[in-house]
Design a protein around this motif. Structure first.
Motif, PDB file in Angstrom:
ATOM      1  N   ARG A 142       0.912  -1.205  -0.083  1.00  0.00           N
ATOM      2  CA  ARG A 142      -0.113  -0.008  -0.031  1.00  0.00           C
ATOM      3  C   ARG A 142       0.941   1.289  -0.120  1.00  0.00           C
ATOM      4  O   ARG A 142       0.655   2.127  -0.852  1.00  0.00           O
ATOM      5  CB  ARG A 142      -0.798   0.027   1.363  1.00  0.00           C
ATOM      6  CG  ARG A 142      -1.676   0.972   1.484  1.00  0.00           C
ATOM      7  CD  ARG A 142      -2.635   0.841   2.823  1.00  0.00           C
ATOM      8  NE  ARG A 142      -3.402   1.894   2.933  1.00  0.00           N
ATOM      9  CZ  ARG A 142      -4.508   1.702   3.931  1.00  0.00           C
ATOM     10  NH1 ARG A 142      -4.662   0.776   4.643  1.00  0.00           N
ATOM     11  NH2 ARG A 142      -5.380   2.956   4.166  1.00  0.00           N
ATOM     12  N   ARG A 143       2.095   1.379   0.697  1.00  0.00           N
ATOM     13  CA  ARG A 143       2.892   2.395   0.781  1.00  0.00           C
ATOM     14  C   ARG A 143       3.172   3.087  -0.562  1.00  0.00           C
ATOM     15  O   ARG A 143       3.890   3.919  -0.620  1.00  0.00           O
ATOM     16  CB  ARG A 143       3.794   2.341   1.649  1.00  0.00           C
ATOM     17  CG  ARG A 143       4.962   1.227   1.446  1.00  0.00           C
ATOM     18  CD  ARG A 143       5.952   1.264   2.044  1.00  0.00           C
ATOM     19  NE  ARG A 143       7.266   0.172   1.816  1.00  0.00           N
ATOM     20  CZ  ARG A 143       7.319  -0.933   2.081  1.00  0.00           C
ATOM     21  NH1 ARG A 143       6.535  -1.366   3.381  1.00  0.00           N
ATOM     22  NH2 ARG A 143       8.479  -1.725   2.024  1.00  0.00           N
ATOM     23  N   LEU A 157      -4.171   6.242   6.126  1.00  0.00           N
ATOM     24  CA  LEU A 157      -3.697   6.547   4.655  1.00  0.00           C
ATOM     25  C   LEU A 157      -2.350   5.874   4.634  1.00  0.00           C
ATOM     26  O   LEU A 157      -1.723   5.507   3.567  1.00  0.00           O
ATOM     27  CB  LEU A 157      -3.498   8.004   4.494  1.00  0.00           C
ATOM     28  CG  LEU A 157      -4.772   8.614   3.958  1.00  0.00           C
ATOM     29  CD1 LEU A 157      -4.420  10.155   3.844  1.00  0.00           C
ATOM     30  CD2 LEU A 157      -5.322   8.135   2.551  1.00  0.00           C
ATOM     31  N   LYS A 187      -4.032   6.074  -2.780  1.00  0.00           N
ATOM     32  CA  LYS A 187      -4.318   5.666  -1.482  1.00  0.00           C
ATOM     33  C   LYS A 187      -5.382   6.190  -0.623  1.00  0.00           C
ATOM     34  O   LYS A 187      -6.005   5.490  -0.030  1.00  0.00           O
ATOM     35  CB  LYS A 187      -2.899   6.179  -0.578  1.00  0.00           C
ATOM     36  CG  LYS A 187      -1.762   5.474  -0.883  1.00  0.00           C
ATOM     37  CD  LYS A 187      -0.730   6.376   0.099  1.00  0.00           C
ATOM     38  CE  LYS A 187       0.798   5.752  -0.350  1.00  0.00           C
ATOM     39  NZ  LYS A 187       1.961   6.706   0.424  1.00  0.00           N
TER      40      LYS A 187
END
Length: 203
Positions: free
Chosen positions: A70-71, A171, A78
């Motif tokens: 995800r990062r 996030l 995101k």
């Protein structure tokens, strides 16, 4: 695909037809949608003809795709993922890695095509939730509640539980969200975005 069960002695069916009665959107002709094979989405995503293009579009340049993390998403992706995990493709558990199913859904929402019926996603999300080991999450509770009322399985006065949340607080590392009286503010890796609130008063 359809799900059938009994609630308070009443037989309830969740199908494309019954969902169409309570979720009156996404009513294009069926030939305008695609219906992905679940085997490809969950186990063999590389079979999707646009798989590599989708990865390149969603992730920052140079990010490795050995593991979908995800990062490594672009900041706007995101943000879209946070909205999706609360409303479109809800899930429970570790959110460090990206699930295969989330890639085409995010690509479709960000890119505008191809189109998959929302009802298709709802039926599959509920099936996944039903078959998960501990059943920690029940997706699309509002749709389920409305459907139960439609069939008369529960009364109009029955209400589900409500939980307030701030969706932008998850996030991921390296990102931040703040809000002022007039703006939503996002930051990621030294870059900043600002969006005027819908109800902001004129200056």
């Amino acid at each position: 695909m359809k799900h059938i069960g009994t609630v308070n002695g009443v037989k309830v069916e969740m199908s494309y037809d019954s969902l169409r009665r309570i979720a009156r959107f996404g009513n294009k002709l069926s030939n305008q949608y695609i219906f992905p094979r679940l085997e490809d989405l969950y186990h063999n995503p590389q079979n999707h003809p646009q798989w590599q293009n989708m990865l390149d579009y969603l992730f920052v340049p140079g990010a490795t795709h050995v593991k979908l993390l995800r990062r490594n998403f672009r900041i706007e992706v995101k943000l879209m993922l946070v909205l999706c995990t609360h409303n479109v493709i809800p899930r429970w558990g570790d959110k460090v890695e990206v699930r295969f199913l989330e890639v085409p859904v995010l690509y479709m929402l960000m890119h505008g095509s191809p189109m998959v019926p929302f009802r298709f996603l709802v039926l599959n999300n509920i099936w996944i939730g039903r078959n998960s080991g501990e059943r920690k999450i029940i997706p699309h509770c509002r749709l389920i509640t409305t459907l139960l009322k439609l069939y008369g399985a529960i009364g109009a006065e029955d209400k589900g539980s409500y939980k307030r949340f701030k969706p932008f607080q998850h996030l991921g590392s390296g990102c931040g969200y703040k809000e002022s009286e007039r703006y939503h503010k996002l930051k990621s890796d030294g870059k900043r975005w600002r969006a005027l609130k819908a109800d902001a008063c004129p200056v």
